[in-house]
Structures are given as C-alpha cells and as structure tokens.
Enzyme design. Structure first.
Site, PDB file in Angstrom:
ATOM      1  N   LYS A   1       0.839  -1.201   0.000  1.00  0.00           N
ATOM      2  CA  LYS A   1       0.000   0.000   0.000  1.00  0.00           C
ATOM      3  C   LYS A   1       0.871   1.246   0.000  1.00  0.00           C
ATOM      4  CE  LYS A   1      -3.860  -1.858   2.758  1.00  0.00           C
ATOM      5  NZ  LYS A   1      -4.955  -1.650   1.811  1.00  0.00           N
TER       6      LYS A   1
ATOM      7  N   ARG B   1     -10.331 -11.523   1.874  1.00  0.00           N
ATOM      8  CA  ARG B   1     -11.236 -12.522   1.275  1.00  0.00           C
ATOM      9  C   ARG B   1     -10.571 -13.902   1.221  1.00  0.00           C
ATOM     10  NH1 ARG B   1     -11.759  -8.891  -4.005  1.00  0.00           N
ATOM     11  NH2 ARG B   1     -11.625  -7.371  -2.307  1.00  0.00           N
TER      12      ARG B   1
HETATM   13  N1  BES Z   1      -8.050  -3.848   4.599  1.00  0.00           N
HETATM   14  C1  BES Z   1      -8.230  -3.425   3.268  1.00  0.00           C
HETATM   15  C2  BES Z   1      -9.544  -2.665   3.074  1.00  0.00           C
HETATM   16  C3  BES Z   1      -9.642  -1.295   3.700  1.00  0.00           C
HETATM   17  C4  BES Z   1      -9.283  -0.186   2.982  1.00  0.00           C
HETATM   18  C5  BES Z   1     -10.184  -1.137   4.950  1.00  0.00           C
HETATM   19  C6  BES Z   1      -9.418   1.079   3.561  1.00  0.00           C
HETATM   20  C7  BES Z   1     -10.309   0.094   5.518  1.00  0.00           C
HETATM   21  C8  BES Z   1      -9.944   1.209   4.827  1.00  0.00           C
HETATM   22  C9  BES Z   1      -8.258  -4.625   2.325  1.00  0.00           C
HETATM   23  O1  BES Z   1      -7.482  -5.707   2.684  1.00  0.00           O
HETATM   24  C10 BES Z   1      -7.736  -4.144   1.013  1.00  0.00           C
HETATM   25  O2  BES Z   1      -6.611  -3.765   0.955  1.00  0.00           O
HETATM   26  N2  BES Z   1      -8.585  -4.160  -0.002  1.00  0.00           N
HETATM   27  C11 BES Z   1      -8.236  -3.713  -1.280  1.00  0.00           C
HETATM   28  C12 BES Z   1      -8.891  -4.619  -2.286  1.00  0.00           C
HETATM   29  C13 BES Z   1      -8.389  -4.435  -3.689  1.00  0.00           C
HETATM   30  C14 BES Z   1      -6.937  -4.879  -3.805  1.00  0.00           C
HETATM   31  C15 BES Z   1      -9.282  -5.254  -4.601  1.00  0.00           C
HETATM   32  C16 BES Z   1      -8.751  -2.282  -1.438  1.00  0.00           C
HETATM   33  O3  BES Z   1      -9.802  -1.964  -0.916  1.00  0.00           O
HETATM   34  O4  BES Z   1      -8.046  -1.489  -2.070  1.00  0.00           O
HETATM   35 ZN    ZN Z   2      -5.451  -5.542   1.963  1.00  0.00          ZN
END
Ligand code: BES
Ligand code: ZN
Ligand code: ZN
Length: 496
Positions: free
Chosen positions: A277, A351
């Site tokens: 990230k 997931r």
């Molecule tokens: N934990 C994150 C989701 C999240 C994002 C929670 C912002 C709270 C605030 C999750 O694991 C994630 O990173 N999801 C990705 C999915 C994508 C790669 C399809 C996302 O939301 O960017």
């Molecule tokens: Zn994630």
C-alpha cells in the site's frame, strides 16, 4: 465507572449534580424536570421562558441550586424536538451530557429514569447507559504524560421512584453495561497498535474469554491449518514472522440449540503485502482486525446475557506483510473448499483468509453464517464511513440484520451480488481470481466470499468505513468504534 440504582426522586435526592432532560421549548415540562421545577418555585420554567435554555438537541446548561434543592447542581440537557425523538437521539443525549459532566471535572451525578414518549423505563435505562458508556470511552493506555489531567466520572446513581421502576431500571442498566462494555473492549483491541495486538494476543484474549465463561476454544497454528487444507489462510500468514493463529471459540456447545457462525477478519496489520500500500495513512491498517474484535466481544456479551444459542466464533488472524517468504501476485492457492484462486493482488488478503474460515464454519452446519470484515476501500467509496455494506444470499437473514440495525443505529445498506458480477473474477489459470477490475470493488469482495458458503444462509458485513472514524459522532469518539458488536448482539437477542 460505578453505576448503581437507588430508590428516590429527583427533587428530593442529594447529589453533586442532578441531571435533567427536557424537550425543545415550547413543550411543557414533563417527568422529573417538572417535579424539580415545582420544588424550585418555577426557577427552571423562568430560565426557559427567558430563553436561557432552549432544550435544543445536545444543549447543556449547568446551574447551581444555592440550597434550593438537596442537589448542589443541576445540569439541564436538551432532547430537541419532541416529534423527532428516538433512541438514537437518546443515546447521543446521554453521551453528550456525560461528556459535559466529565469535562467540567464533576465525578458523580444522579439521574431519575422515567418512561418517556413511547419508551419504557427499562429501555430508557438500557439506552441511557449505552450512550453514556460509549460516549465516555477514552483510549489512554499509552499516554504517560500528565495522566493526572485525565478526567473520568466515577459514579452514576440511577434513581427509580417505585420498586417496579427500580427493577426495570436495574435490568436495562445491566444489559446496557454488558453490551457497551463489550463494545469498549472491541475498541481497545482496534485502537491497540499492531505491535501489541498480534494474532497471538487475539488468541490470548479468546482463551481468556473461554476461561472466564467456560467456553470451548481451539487455536490452530498456521502449520496445522495448512495441513487441514487452508492454503489461502496459510499463504497470507507466510509473509510475516509474527505467527498467525486460527481461532475457534464456542459458546453453548453441545446443548442442542440453533447454531450461528460468526466469522471475523483478523488481519492485525495490513501492509498490502507484495502489492504494498502507499505509506500515507498506512498506520490506520492496524484496524484490519475490527471484524475479529467484534466477534470475540460479541461472544462475551452473549455469555453475559445468557443468550440461548450455540455460537461459533471463527477468527483467522495474521499480519499481511511483504518478505522473501511472502505470497506473490500470480500465485495459485488451494482453499479448504478445494477451489483454487489466482492471486492478482496480495492486498486483497481479507477474502482469502475468510474463504477458508467460511468453509471451516460449514462443518458446524450453522443455521446462519455472518462475517464481519474491513474488506474493501471501495465500500467506503460507495457508502461513506458511517455505513456498513450488507451482502447476502438469504432474504430473511438480511431482513433480520436490517431490523437489528434499526434498533442499534449502526446503519447498513444492501449491495447486490448478482451472478453477472462473477464474470469479473474468472481466471485463465484457476477457478477464480482474488480481484476484478476497479469496477464494483465492494461487490466483487462479496461475490468472492459467496463461493465459500454453499447454500447456507449467509450475510457479509463490510465494515471498512465505520470500523474506524476520524471525526467523532455523538456517542462514538474518534478512532476504533467497535462497530458490529451491538448489531450482532441485537440480532442474537431477537433470534427466533
Ligand atoms: N483492509 C483493506 C480494506 C480497507 C481499505 C479497509 C481502507 C479500511 C480502509 C483490504 O485488505 C484491502 O486492501 N482491499 C483492497 C482490495 C483491492 C486490492 C481489490 C482495497 O480496498 O483497495
Ligand atoms: Zn489488503
Ligand atoms: Zn485488509
């Protein structure tokens, strides 16, 4: 904070501070505030008539009684327009009054509970205590400087006029304390930094709950989970030195009651893994175990309320980090269900661990499965940070969640998981991919999970928005919110 119930009426009770609520003028005074006004020779009516207290929602006005009443001070607190009054406003008003009292440096107060509008003494008590405890929550564990400046309310006396009132108020207050106590425990876990709140600590916490409430507990190591076939959970856990744990906590095992499985995402820190990230706001990703926190503390509340259901709490817990051993985009994982997944992004890790946890839950033949997860940023884009995304395969279960949500004020909104969306995650090399395009991100998360519950009634709650907030709400301070605990407990209380 010590909350006790005593026999008494507002105008006769001696206290440091007497709390009184009233609707926005020109509503006539009713209940305890009317009794106090009479005793005080119309002082409060004068104050209101002269416009010094309007009763607007959350308005607070402190007055000294100068010996006119047994109490030293009175806090007048506004409830807003009578026709707009509901339990959500009531929780907020309790919180705002409590915060005002605390911030004024006053350590105890008394409050007479009477039925109001369409709500009974018991309901008024439960939601007063809920709003108060939730609104007064503070996370000071790691503050070492100027600790003496931290203000707290030490004692609250709830007054009941009759024996019957005392009974109802005691009952409501007990329920409110249990449930909001669980929410606060969940908040502590979410606010706790990931160097403390590790999968091992979550497992310890679960063990402690099991010990205190004689529940069954099982904690699988990653190697054991992998040997059972949980290839997706094991892959995510592999990148970190911090050992992952697969936690199963069971309440009312083997008593022939209906079984409900509660599954919580327990990523104690989500760096994104190899699909790392951006660093801005990455610290927030300590909250990626909010689902796990909600499941653990819901089981605790269920025990304390003696809810007659067999509950299985399932928590896959691990960090998601990049390293030489970490799983990679392009990897193909074999899940516990036997289905294979092509990893496109290692940041869609929630997931993956949930897939194995959902399949695992099927062994218990539950009447319903509910999962809670901070699953997608896309859900926050779609619904904002105040609303839970609601997905499911069963109309009646989704309705039950919506009804519980009406009562607790934790907003939910349905998003569809039509078959057509499955097209987005078809893979050339495996059964499916773990992400689609950018389109319908929250829904794709839901569709993915739906492949692991077979025909069992199931609901997925995406709590990515409301799990952690930057701006406080009336009874939810900023930071970890403990969202989902009250919703789940309400659902279980009303289960039929
Ligand atoms: N934990 C994150 C989701 C999240 C994002 C929670 C912002 C709270 C605030 C999750 O694991 C994630 O990173 N999801 C990705 C999915 C994508 C790669 C399809 C996302 O939301 O960017
Ligand atoms: Zn994630
Ligand atoms: Zn995550």
């Amino acid at each position: 904070m010590d909350i006790r119930v005593e026999k008494g009426i507002a105008e006769k009770y001696p206290s440091e501070l007497l709390l009184l609520f009233s609707f926005e003028s020109p509503e006539p005074l009713e209940g305890p505030v009317k009794g106090v006004d009479l005793e005080w020779k119309g002082f409060l009516s004068t104050l209101i008539r002269q416009g010094d207290f309007k009763g607007e929602l959350f308005q607070c006005r402190l007055v000294h009684t100068q010996g006119a009443l047994p109490s030293k001070r009175v806090l007048l607190a506004g409830l807003g327009k009578k026709e707009e009054f509901d339990l959500e406003k009531w929780r907020g008003a309790a919180s705002k009054a409590g915060q005002f009292i605390r911030d004024s440096g006053i350590k105890q107060f008394a409050f007479q509970i009477k039925r109001l509008d369409r709500f009974s003494e018991e309901e008024m008590a439960e939601y007063f205590v809920t709003g108060l405890i939730l609104g007064l929550y503070q996370f000071n564990e790691f503050k070492t400087l100027e600790r003496e400046k931290i203000k707290t309310i030490e004692k609250v006396i709830l007054l009941g006029e009759t024996e019957q009132d005392i009974q109802s108020i005691g009952e409501g207050s007990r329920k409110g304390s249990i449930i909001s106590g669980s929410v606060c425990t969940a908040r502590n876990l979410v606010n706790g930094p990931s160097n403390q709140v590790t999968p091992t600590l979550l497992a310890e916490k679960a063990r402690q709950i099991a010990r205190d409430h004689s529940m069954e507990i099982q904690v699988l190591e990653v190697s054991e989970a992998e040997a059972m076939g949980m290839g997706a959970f094991a892959a995510v856990a592999r990148g970190s030195h911090e050992p992952g744990k697969f936690i199963v906590l069971e309440y009312n095992k083997g008593k022939g009651m209906d079984t409900i499985a509660l599954v919580g995402k327990g990523i104690t820190f989500d760096s994104g893994g190899i699909s790392i990230k951006p660093s801005e706001h990455m610290e927030r990703m300590k909250d990626d175990m909010s689902g796990a926190a909600a499941v653990l503390t819901t089981l605790q509340a269920a025990f304390q309320l003696q809810i007659p259901l067999h509950l299985v709490g399932i928590i896959p817990a691990t960090e998601n980090l990049p390293s030489g051993k970490a799983y990679k985009p392009g990897d193909v994982l074999k899940t516990l269900s036997g289905q294979t997944v092509e990893v496109i992004s290692t940041d869609a890790e929630g997931r993956l661990i949930l897939a194995d946890a959902l399949t695992f839950s099927l062994d218990y033949q539950p009447k319903a499965i509910i999962d809670l997860a901070t699953l997608t940023g896309a859900c926050v884009v779609a619904l904002g940070d105040d609303v839970i995304g609601l997905f499911g395969n069963n109309e009646s279960l989704q309705k039950k969640i919506e009804e519980a949500s009406q009562k607790t004020g934790e907003k939910v909104w349905r998003l569809p998981i039509w078959d057509e969306y499955f097209e987005y995650i078809k893979s050339d090399v495996a059964d499916f991919k773990n992400v689609g395009t950018r389109a319908a991100g929250a829904i794709i998360g839901g569709i993915f999970l739906s492949k692991f519950v077979e025909k069992t009634p199931w609901v997925h709650l995406d709590i990515a928005g409301p799990a952690f907030i930057e701006k406080e709400r009336p009874y939810i301070p900023k930071g970890g919110t403990g969202v989902g605990v009250r919703l789940l407990v309400q659902l279980l209380r009303d289960w039929r």
